[in-house]
Design an enzyme around this catalytic site. Sequence first.
Site, PDB file in Angstrom:
ATOM      1  N   SER A  72       0.718  -1.006   0.331  1.00 39.26           N
ATOM      2  CA  SER A  72       0.211  -0.124  -0.512  1.00 39.26           C
ATOM      3  C   SER A  72       0.866   0.973   0.130  1.00 39.26           C
ATOM      4  O   SER A  72       2.007   0.700  -0.324  1.00 39.26           O
ATOM      5  CB  SER A  72      -1.214   0.276   1.389  1.00 39.26           C
ATOM      6  N   LYS A  73       0.370   2.353   0.068  1.00 40.12           N
ATOM      7  CA  LYS A  73       0.756   3.476  -0.204  1.00 40.12           C
ATOM      8  C   LYS A  73       1.676   3.784   0.777  1.00 40.12           C
ATOM      9  O   LYS A  73       3.388   3.985   0.704  1.00 40.12           O
ATOM     10  CB  LYS A  73       0.070   4.867   0.376  1.00 40.12           C
ATOM     11  N   ARG A  74       1.942   3.122   2.284  1.00 38.56           N
ATOM     12  CA  ARG A  74       2.992   3.497   3.486  1.00 38.56           C
ATOM     13  C   ARG A  74       4.612   2.568   2.753  1.00 38.56           C
ATOM     14  O   ARG A  74       5.172   2.473   3.063  1.00 38.56           O
ATOM     15  CB  ARG A  74       2.115   3.414   4.581  1.00 38.56           C
TER      16      ARG A  74
END
Length: 474
Positions: free
Chosen positions: A240-242
């Site tokens: 994911s984005k993180r």
Amino acid sequence: MTVSDFRVRFAPSPTGHLHLGGARTALFNFLFARHHKGTFILRIEDTDRERSTQDSIQAIFDGLEWLSIDWDEGPFFQSKRLGMYQNTADRLLAEGKAYRCFCSPEDLELRRQEAVAKGQPPKYDGRCRTRTDNPGSPFVIRFKNPDTPEIVVSDLIRGNMRFNGNLLDDWVIIRSDGFPTYNFAVVVDDIDMKITHVIRGDDHINNTPRQITLFDALGAPLPRFAHIPMIHGADRAKLSKRHGATSVMAYRDMGYLPEALVNYIARLGWSHKDQEIFSRQELIDYFDLDKVGSSPAIFNPEKLLWLNAQYIRNAPSQDLAERVKFFLKPVNNPIDYIPPDTRPDLPRIVEEWKSRSRTLLELADAIHPFLDQEFTFSPEVLSKQLTQDNIPLLQAFLDQFEHTAEWNKPSLEHIFHQTGTRFELKLSQLAQPLRAALTGQHISPGIYDVLLLLGSRESIRRIKRAILIAGGQT
Ligand code: GLU
């Protein structure tokens, strides 16, 4: 190899960027089709009217184009095929395999809550199955789920998976606005497009039993299924984005080469012996589903960076020079007074720098001083190299450069030798301040190459400028 009847598709829902997972699904389908000389179809699943956007459709096209993943048929848009879904639903209605359901969303929600309160699975209770009246209110069309106690999904990657058929309910195939639901449109299209292999992310596994019962109800042969494992971050959580950028185009903007990204994502879940670097032809030659593993692939940004560096190092300089232009900062004061025959041209500069740059952005930063007379010095260079102490050394070089008649490797070597003896310094110690003065950086190609690329006039001008700056520093 003979042309096969294999037909595969990439079927993205245009609800955001093309991310790494989507690009990998597209790539695996593409490689499978090319390997088997089959057909690769692009199908845009845009029936979710609230979430599908034109920008996302464009992002899919841009991403696939940048990665050179091309398709043979399509793009087909599900939103333009509504008639086909309606006809298929009508056929199921006529055959008694589907029915209209007039239950209102409020009633359904109420009954769902009741079921949950009683500890029962919240599935539709089938009350409109036997309904004969037509209240004239909005309706959905539901598939009459056949009583199959067990549905077996035979998967090319995960083997046989068994699902409890009793958990499936009479699911909606056409919504009240006339749009098909995802599971319905997928199956209608997979049948119509004669898809032989459904290769997709394993987040779709739970949809597959429903889809299988529908294939059966429509009397269509089942495609083979291949559910590819998700991509996880180093912490084993779904990517994911993180974990950093997940959109394909963000990698273009960070200076990655599409060939490197393709190579990297091909290896996410697939391998061929212990080879790491593959040409496109090798990927096509070696790719097959039997070498796709069933455990999640771990995304490793350092490895991607390493791979990108390999691709930059091995790319033709002419070609890299074209690509790096996109990343070059505006030049304040171009080096244009050097006579054109000796002015360093971009491919020559790139040639010297490419083995030291991991991304096109780094390459652009490294070559910027060669194009711009007013390049800035990095803070590290200012504090460590352009010091008062180094002024005599720079001055000594300047004097000799101004008085040398020739500007070639032997003459420069001679000057370095003499200066080294005078200051009792080794070549590397001599080169550092000079490199800093000439390029503003502490890493560069060989110092002779830098001097030769710049030419004597520009080298002399730069050393004078550096001495002034060093003199001004306290
Ligand atoms: N449209 C689905 C998605 O974007 C994929 C459907 C499929 O491959 O069956 O996740």
